[in-house]
Design a protein around this motif. Sequence first.
Motif, PDB file in Angstrom:
ATOM      1  N   ALA A  41     -13.822  -1.880  -7.716  1.00 32.85           N
ATOM      2  CA  ALA A  41     -12.356  -2.011  -7.647  1.00 32.85           C
ATOM      3  C   ALA A  41     -11.926  -2.426  -6.231  1.00 32.85           C
ATOM      4  O   ALA A  41     -11.096  -3.313  -6.049  1.00 32.85           O
ATOM      5  CB  ALA A  41     -11.686  -0.692  -8.032  1.00 32.85           C
ATOM      6  N   ARG A  42     -12.526  -1.773  -5.253  1.00 30.73           N
ATOM      7  CA  ARG A  42     -12.164  -2.054  -3.869  1.00 30.73           C
ATOM      8  C   ARG A  42     -12.463  -3.500  -3.496  1.00 30.73           C
ATOM      9  O   ARG A  42     -11.700  -4.163  -2.823  1.00 30.73           O
ATOM     10  CB  ARG A  42     -12.977  -1.117  -2.962  1.00 30.73           C
ATOM     11  CG  ARG A  42     -12.422  -0.913  -1.574  1.00 30.73           C
ATOM     12  CD  ARG A  42     -13.380  -0.075  -0.757  1.00 30.73           C
ATOM     13  NE  ARG A  42     -13.562   1.279  -1.270  1.00 30.73           N
ATOM     14  CZ  ARG A  42     -12.710   2.273  -1.086  1.00 30.73           C
ATOM     15  NH1 ARG A  42     -11.599   2.074  -0.418  1.00 30.73           N
ATOM     16  NH2 ARG A  42     -12.960   3.465  -1.574  1.00 30.73           N
ATOM     17  N   GLU A  43     -13.604  -3.992  -4.001  1.00 29.83           N
ATOM     18  CA  GLU A  43     -14.063  -5.327  -3.620  1.00 29.83           C
ATOM     19  C   GLU A  43     -13.350  -6.434  -4.395  1.00 29.83           C
ATOM     20  O   GLU A  43     -13.059  -7.496  -3.841  1.00 29.83           O
ATOM     21  CB  GLU A  43     -15.582  -5.399  -3.875  1.00 29.83           C
ATOM     22  CG  GLU A  43     -16.236  -6.633  -3.299  1.00 29.83           C
ATOM     23  CD  GLU A  43     -17.725  -6.692  -3.637  1.00 29.83           C
ATOM     24  OE1 GLU A  43     -18.345  -5.619  -3.841  1.00 29.83           O
ATOM     25  OE2 GLU A  43     -18.249  -7.818  -3.711  1.00 29.83           O
ATOM     26  N   VAL A  44     -13.069  -6.191  -5.669  1.00 26.51           N
ATOM     27  CA  VAL A  44     -12.676  -7.299  -6.548  1.00 26.51           C
ATOM     28  C   VAL A  44     -11.209  -7.253  -6.986  1.00 26.51           C
ATOM     29  O   VAL A  44     -10.598  -8.293  -7.229  1.00 26.51           O
ATOM     30  CB  VAL A  44     -13.595  -7.314  -7.802  1.00 26.51           C
ATOM     31  CG1 VAL A  44     -13.182  -8.391  -8.777  1.00 26.51           C
ATOM     32  CG2 VAL A  44     -15.048  -7.501  -7.384  1.00 26.51           C
ATOM     33  N   ALA A  45     -10.636  -6.057  -7.071  1.00 25.67           N
ATOM     34  CA  ALA A  45      -9.298  -5.958  -7.668  1.00 25.67           C
ATOM     35  C   ALA A  45      -8.219  -6.547  -6.764  1.00 25.67           C
ATOM     36  O   ALA A  45      -8.245  -6.367  -5.550  1.00 25.67           O
ATOM     37  CB  ALA A  45      -8.971  -4.488  -7.954  1.00 25.67           C
ATOM     38  N   ASP A  46      -7.282  -7.250  -7.375  1.00 26.75           N
ATOM     39  CA  ASP A  46      -6.036  -7.582  -6.686  1.00 26.75           C
ATOM     40  C   ASP A  46      -5.089  -6.401  -6.791  1.00 26.75           C
ATOM     41  O   ASP A  46      -4.348  -6.107  -5.870  1.00 26.75           O
ATOM     42  CB  ASP A  46      -5.404  -8.831  -7.310  1.00 26.75           C
ATOM     43  CG  ASP A  46      -6.292 -10.048  -7.119  1.00 26.75           C
ATOM     44  OD1 ASP A  46      -6.385 -10.518  -5.977  1.00 26.75           O
ATOM     45  OD2 ASP A  46      -6.920 -10.496  -8.096  1.00 26.75           O
ATOM     46  N   THR A  47      -5.110  -5.769  -7.975  1.00 32.23           N
ATOM     47  CA  THR A  47      -4.245  -4.619  -8.220  1.00 32.23           C
ATOM     48  C   THR A  47      -5.064  -3.508  -8.859  1.00 32.23           C
ATOM     49  O   THR A  47      -5.869  -3.774  -9.755  1.00 32.23           O
ATOM     50  CB  THR A  47      -3.102  -5.006  -9.190  1.00 32.23           C
ATOM     51  OG1 THR A  47      -2.359  -6.071  -8.601  1.00 32.23           O
ATOM     52  CG2 THR A  47      -2.169  -3.829  -9.455  1.00 32.23           C
ATOM     53  N   VAL A  48      -4.862  -2.296  -8.384  1.00 32.35           N
ATOM     54  CA  VAL A  48      -5.455  -1.125  -9.021  1.00 32.35           C
ATOM     55  C   VAL A  48      -4.326  -0.332  -9.666  1.00 32.35           C
ATOM     56  O   VAL A  48      -3.279  -0.100  -9.054  1.00 32.35           O
ATOM     57  CB  VAL A  48      -6.204  -0.236  -7.998  1.00 32.35           C
ATOM     58  CG1 VAL A  48      -6.683   1.054  -8.653  1.00 32.35           C
ATOM     59  CG2 VAL A  48      -7.388  -0.994  -7.405  1.00 32.35           C
ATOM     60  N   VAL A  49      -4.561   0.037 -10.939  1.00 35.62           N
ATOM     61  CA  VAL A  49      -3.565   0.794 -11.699  1.00 35.62           C
ATOM     62  C   VAL A  49      -4.178   2.151 -12.004  1.00 35.62           C
ATOM     63  O   VAL A  49      -5.287   2.224 -12.531  1.00 35.62           O
ATOM     64  CB  VAL A  49      -3.252   0.053 -13.022  1.00 35.62           C
ATOM     65  CG1 VAL A  49      -2.396   0.915 -13.937  1.00 35.62           C
ATOM     66  CG2 VAL A  49      -2.578  -1.283 -12.745  1.00 35.62           C
ATOM     67  N   PHE A  50      -3.476   3.221 -11.676  1.00 38.21           N
ATOM     68  CA  PHE A  50      -3.963   4.545 -12.035  1.00 38.21           C
ATOM     69  C   PHE A  50      -3.114   5.095 -13.173  1.00 38.21           C
ATOM     70  O   PHE A  50      -1.888   5.194 -13.053  1.00 38.21           O
ATOM     71  CB  PHE A  50      -3.920   5.499 -10.835  1.00 38.21           C
ATOM     72  CG  PHE A  50      -4.306   6.909 -11.212  1.00 38.21           C
ATOM     73  CD1 PHE A  50      -5.602   7.206 -11.593  1.00 38.21           C
ATOM     74  CD2 PHE A  50      -3.354   7.919 -11.223  1.00 38.21           C
ATOM     75  CE1 PHE A  50      -5.958   8.502 -11.984  1.00 38.21           C
ATOM     76  CE2 PHE A  50      -3.701   9.215 -11.606  1.00 38.21           C
ATOM     77  CZ  PHE A  50      -4.996   9.504 -11.986  1.00 38.21           C
ATOM     78  N   MET A  51      -3.785   5.412 -14.290  1.00 41.95           N
ATOM     79  CA  MET A  51      -3.096   5.948 -15.475  1.00 41.95           C
ATOM     80  C   MET A  51      -3.427   7.414 -15.651  1.00 41.95           C
ATOM     81  O   MET A  51      -4.545   7.845 -15.406  1.00 41.95           O
ATOM     82  CB  MET A  51      -3.561   5.228 -16.751  1.00 41.95           C
ATOM     83  CG  MET A  51      -2.846   3.933 -17.029  1.00 41.95           C
ATOM     84  SD  MET A  51      -3.429   3.197 -18.587  1.00 41.95           S
ATOM     85  CE  MET A  51      -2.576   4.224 -19.789  1.00 41.95           C
TER      86      MET A  51
END
Length: 250
Positions: free
Chosen positions: A209-219
């Motif tokens: 997630a840290r390397e690839v995500a533009d956006t992280v969503v926490f549900m």
Amino acid sequence: MVEIRSVHKSFGPLEVLRGIDLSVRAGEVTVVLGPSGSGKSTLLRTINHLEKVDQGWISVDGTLVGYRRSGNKLYELREREVLRQRTAIGFVFQNFNLFPHLTVLENVIEAPVAALGRPRKDGVAAAGKLLARVGLADKAGAYPKQLSGGQQQRVAIARALALEPKLLLFDEPTSALDPELVGEVLDVIKDLAHGGTTMIVVTHEIGFAREVADTVVFMDEGRIVEQGPPADVLDHPVQERTRAFLSKVL
Ligand code: ADP
Ligand code: MG
């Protein structure tokens, strides 16, 4: 590319999605995190109408998912139209879901050739390129049970790409893998991400997630609790529930 507005979904008395709003821009990678039971799989499944929403709406590339608007009214699409819509969306599941009685090649060409009737010659040529892209050019004739879990999941990714989807959905693509096989699958997904494929990835792999995500969503409990760039959500979460979750998975 994806617009999700005020989406609610219940199973009987259990409200699993409690008002989800999310936008995903073309070419971006959105990683969805959250505890088990928070509604992540259900959210992915609503995006290609494997689950119908109770309220709200979803559009993919400007097209309403599962419905057609006529004046003020919404009409549900017929099964055939839903299936056609789904061809624009690739879905990769936790448990690969390959056809066990088909070879790797036949798995990859099944949708374009067997289901959509494209010429077999074109399907085979495209499948060869896709298998090379996921590092399995030499496995075209193998059956799924002859492959490792990581190889099977890479075949599943090639299969999802065979219809040239506008959007790729991944539901915990590495959760069923032995730890030493996780990296090879994440590397393929990273390669796609860098190539500009729009994707939504449910995963517990925080490094990914840290390397690839533009956006992280926490549900959590059917709601998006927090969303933003990984540097914010992962390193400086504002919400207590996000902090508590991250302290468990990191
Ligand atoms: P997650 O993927 O975050 O673990 P899910 O979306 O799979 O969460 O599930 C959210 C909740 O909805 C869970 O309590 C689950 O048991 C329930 N659920 C999911 N699918 C169904 C279904 N088809 N029928 C009834 N309950 C379901
Ligand atoms: Mg799930």
